[in-house]
Structure formats: structure tokens, C-alpha cells
Design a protein around this motif. Sequence first.
Motif, mmCIF file in Angstrom:
data_model
loop_
_atom_site.group_PDB
_atom_site.id
_atom_site.type_symbol
_atom_site.label_atom_id
_atom_site.label_comp_id
_atom_site.label_asym_id
_atom_site.label_seq_id
_atom_site.Cartn_x
_atom_site.Cartn_y
_atom_site.Cartn_z
ATOM 1 N N ASP A 63 0.824 -1.212 0.000
ATOM 2 C CA ASP A 63 0.000 0.000 0.000
ATOM 3 C C ASP A 63 0.857 1.261 0.000
ATOM 4 O O ASP A 63 0.523 2.250 -0.658
ATOM 5 C CB ASP A 63 -0.923 0.007 1.225
ATOM 6 N N LEU A 64 1.963 1.233 0.726
ATOM 7 C CA LEU A 64 2.836 2.402 0.773
ATOM 8 C C LEU A 64 3.522 2.637 -0.569
ATOM 9 O O LEU A 64 3.688 3.785 -1.003
ATOM 10 C CB LEU A 64 3.889 2.228 1.863
ATOM 11 N N GLN A 91 -7.598 -1.561 -2.225
ATOM 12 C CA GLN A 91 -7.571 -0.108 -2.308
ATOM 13 C C GLN A 91 -8.620 0.453 -3.268
ATOM 14 O O GLN A 91 -9.261 1.466 -2.970
ATOM 15 C CB GLN A 91 -6.183 0.367 -2.759
ATOM 16 N N PRO A 127 0.190 3.472 -3.721
ATOM 17 C CA PRO A 127 -1.056 4.081 -3.240
ATOM 18 C C PRO A 127 -2.057 4.280 -4.372
ATOM 19 O O PRO A 127 -1.691 4.701 -5.469
ATOM 20 C CB PRO A 127 -0.584 5.431 -2.671
ATOM 21 N N TRP A 128 -3.323 3.960 -4.095
ATOM 22 C CA TRP A 128 -4.385 4.136 -5.098
ATOM 23 C C TRP A 128 -4.826 5.594 -5.080
ATOM 24 O O TRP A 128 -5.259 6.106 -4.058
ATOM 25 C CB TRP A 128 -5.563 3.221 -4.781
ATOM 26 N N ASP A 129 -4.729 6.267 -6.225
ATOM 27 C CA ASP A 129 -5.053 7.693 -6.267
ATOM 28 C C ASP A 129 -5.551 8.064 -7.660
ATOM 29 O O ASP A 129 -4.752 8.407 -8.546
ATOM 30 C CB ASP A 129 -3.828 8.527 -5.895
#
Length: 243
Positions: free
Chosen positions: A13-14, A48, A17-19
Motif C-alpha cells: 500500500d505504501l 484499495q 497508493p491508489w489515487d
Amino acid sequence: MDFTDDDVAELYDLANPWDPDRWPSDRFYDGLVAAAGSTLDVGCGTGQMLREARVRGHQGRLLGLDPDPAALGRARRRTDVEWVEGRAADIAWRREFDLATMTGHAFQCLLSDEEVRASLAGIRGALRTGGHFAFETRHPQARAWEQWTRGDSGDIAFTDGRVLRLGYRIEVRGDVVDTTEVTSLAEGTVLREDTGSLRFLDVGPLNVLLAESGFEVEGQYGDWRRGPVTPESGEIITIARAT
């Protein structure tokens, strides 16, 4: 200095990151999920995409499927999404979803035609007629694996204060690339090595398998702006309709 499966999921996740506001790939899928009444995310990992869809106000059914219990452990922090441990070939839902997705190049984890057929059968069975399956696989002619061993990820600040880096070793076997992901401290101490394999299918064989499994390709793109697939394309991004 143990680095557990739970730590690996957190590091993912780090590092990824889902954005949708920042990454065109995330924006591509975010739009599809937002427009669908119900979505099955196959190989959802830490969830995510579906978690973000709920944050952004999605009111329909969202279900994530993944074989990794540690990844699902992070996903399950969001309780208003369904999370199920399992694989695409084992899907038992019938005609329940408008959209199925496989993001993060998860489709490439299917290493043989038999695995692809079994997974596509499960996904096709879960979709309503006319529903869509969206996924991406790296274009083999771009030879992405040649870039993976050049340098590392750079510093990643882990939540316990350690500074980590990810690096890769690879071995190519025909259309399959075996990978070893090396997690280390920034100063070089290796914490963990994880092995895996990815298959690089070209457009022709991919589309034959889709047609055999009850899908019609509606759109196929070489980039996240929906440009055409060319020999220079890094991706084969597919939206297929369940017939």
C-alpha cells in the motif's frame, strides 16, 4: 528483523497508493467502477480500489476476491465492502455483477492457457449477460522486465520507522518471467525475498482465449488515455463484454 506477510501487505500500500486524481490507470478503473451498479474485483489485494470507490460514494455492491489472507486482512478494515478469500477459477457467483476487474497486472499471474480459461469461466459466470470485464496485461514487445533490475524503488518510509527499498531479480522462460522481489533496509540488509511469476501474453492469443470463454472485446488500448495498441505500447488494456 522479521518482515511478515502482514508487513508485505502494508508495504504494498505504501509503495502503490491508489489515487485516481494522480494516476491515469487508477482514474481509468475508478470511472468504470463508479458507472457500474455492482463490481467484482478479482485479485483485489489490499482492496484499495474498492475502498476508495466507497469513500467516493459508491452505493452499489462491491466485492473483492483474493487468495492472500494478509492482503485481505488490510482490506477488511473497510467493513462496508465484501471481502472473500479465493481465486477466479473457484468463483461460484452466477450473473450477479455488472463489472469484473483485474487491476495491478493481476491477470499476468495466470501462467497457462488452462489457468486463463478456468479463471475466465469463473468471471464470465459471475457477470450478467452484457456485463464487462476490464483488466490490463503488459505488452510483451515492451519487455518491461528489462527495467526491473535497474536500480531499486528508492526509499520507502515504513510505518515502524524503518526505511525500506524494493529490488528485483528476474529469469525469463518463454512468455513467463520469474521474479524475486527483495525487500531490504536502505543500508542494504535484506529482510525478505518473495518469488513469483508473470506471463506476458500478446494480443492475438489473449483475444482467442477471451472469445473461447464467452467474451467479445469492446475496447483494447495501449495506454491509459485509450490510445491504440501498437508495437511500442507498454500495456494491453482490455474491456470485454460478456456475451
